[in-house]
Scaffold this active site. Structure first.
Site, PDB file in Angstrom:
ATOM      1  N   ALA A  10       0.815  -1.211   0.000  1.00 56.71           N
ATOM      2  CA  ALA A  10       0.000   0.000   0.000  1.00 56.71           C
ATOM      3  C   ALA A  10       0.851   1.265   0.000  1.00 56.71           C
ATOM      4  CB  ALA A  10      -0.947  -0.024   1.193  1.00 56.71           C
ATOM      5  N   LYS A 204       5.542   9.078  16.659  1.00 57.90           N
ATOM      6  CA  LYS A 204       4.597   8.149  16.036  1.00 57.90           C
ATOM      7  C   LYS A 204       4.478   6.868  16.856  1.00 57.90           C
ATOM      8  CE  LYS A 204       3.098   5.915  11.851  1.00 57.90           C
ATOM      9  NZ  LYS A 204       3.375   5.480  10.491  1.00 57.90           N
TER      10      LYS A 204
END
Length: 324
Positions: A10, A204
């Protein structure tokens, strides 16, 4: 500029289309039905209401591609050790490895500058093989913020985001990282070069270390985890444990835990990548997101009781499902 994207799923497929359209000499390493579709029909990106199709070299045999200027690794972090041998034909004396992976990368303690300098982390780099055989000195850090998905073999749908911060482990602004950032920018991507790339990695990871395993255990989406008082409190406890570890390595957080949780809540009814993997029967990305934080806590002597408990549960969940 020769760029090989190793793992053209992806995110890798999204990068491949954008970089190829910007004029980079791009090749893709993929496998299975996705590879077959790309060979037959090209790689299609659905973005901003349009279809973008590129026909570029794609293979499951990296030896066909030769030495590269950059190899962008877009695999799940736990998969990298298994492809070290296959990756070797791509690596010339000046090839740079760009780690577009979640969690703590294998090179974390390269050019780190404290007592852990040169330490390989077993949970993300078993036996230190990535450090030695791919090379820590080749690494450029990359944080992936966009959301994309494979809609069908050979078809990538862009959901949101275009930011890929880059940085040398040393914090230097080298010609290599500047050149790569310029190509990303030409491709319509935001690629700021950071002098403290590890701060961004932890920012993150801070959410991933708690939201991912909690979602896999509860099947709850981000909005539920962040509004239910019990799971919100557990998330914050895990984040504060991780923050203590990170700060012991000199990491600075530009937001506090409450603001980070609020940011996740605003994403809405989103399933984390770990929950998606569980539901789709794919190996769960536990070690680079959770186990590694526990390992770094052990290095520093900082206790992680909440992380330990959640890790034990999600690891067993993955093992029962045959996905660990």
């Amino acid at each position: 500029m020769k760029i090989c994207i190793y793992g053209a799923g992806a995110i890798g497929g999204y990068l491949g289309v954008q970089l190829a359209r910007a004029g980079a000499d791009v090749s893709l390493v993929a496998r299975g039905a996705h590879l077959a579709a790309m060979r037959a029909h090209g790689l299609k990106l659905l973005i901003a209401g349009e279809e973008r199709i590129v026909h570029i070299p794609c293979t499951d045999d990296p030896a066909e591609l030769g030495e590269q200027d950059y190899v962008i690794i877009c695999l799940k972090a736990h998969s990298i050790t298994g492809v070290i041998e296959q990756m070797q034909p791509l690596l010339g004396p000046r090839t740079r490895i760009v780690t577009a992976v979640n969690g703590i990368p294998y090179w974390y303690f390269h050019r780190h500058g404290n007592q852990f300098e040169g330490t390989a982390l077993e949970s993300v780099d078993p036996g230190g093989r990535q450090w030695e055989e791919i090379g820590a000195a080749r690494a450029i850090g990359c944080i992936v913020y966009p959301a994309t998905e494979i809609e069908a073999p050979g078809v990538i749908r862009h959901v949101y985001g275009d930011k890929f911060p880059l940085g040398e482990p040393s914090g230097e602004r080298t010609a290599d990282v500047e050149r790569l950032a310029a190509m990303f920018e030409k491709a319509g991507l935001k690629a700021p070069v950071l002098d403290r790339i590890r701060d961004e990695i932890w920012l993150k990871l801070w959410g991933n270390v708690c939201f991912n395993p909690i979602s896999a255990l509860t099947h709850a989406t981000l909005d539920v985890i962040c509004t239910d008082p019990a799971t919100r409190a557990l998330s914050k406890t895990m984040m504060l444990e991780a923050q203590s570890i990170a700060e012991s390595f000199g990491i600075g957080f530009r937001v506090d835990a409450e603001r980070r949780i609020e940011g996740a809540r605003k994403v809405g009814a989103h399933k984390t990548s770990m929950l998606q993997d569980l539901e789709r029967g794919r190996p769960m990305e536990i070690d680079p997101l959770v186990t590694v934080v526990q390992e770094m806590g052990r290095l520093t002597g900082i206790p992680t009781p909440a992380i330990d408990s959640v890790l034990a549960l999600v690891a067993q969940r993955a093992k029962v499902a045959g996905l660990y």
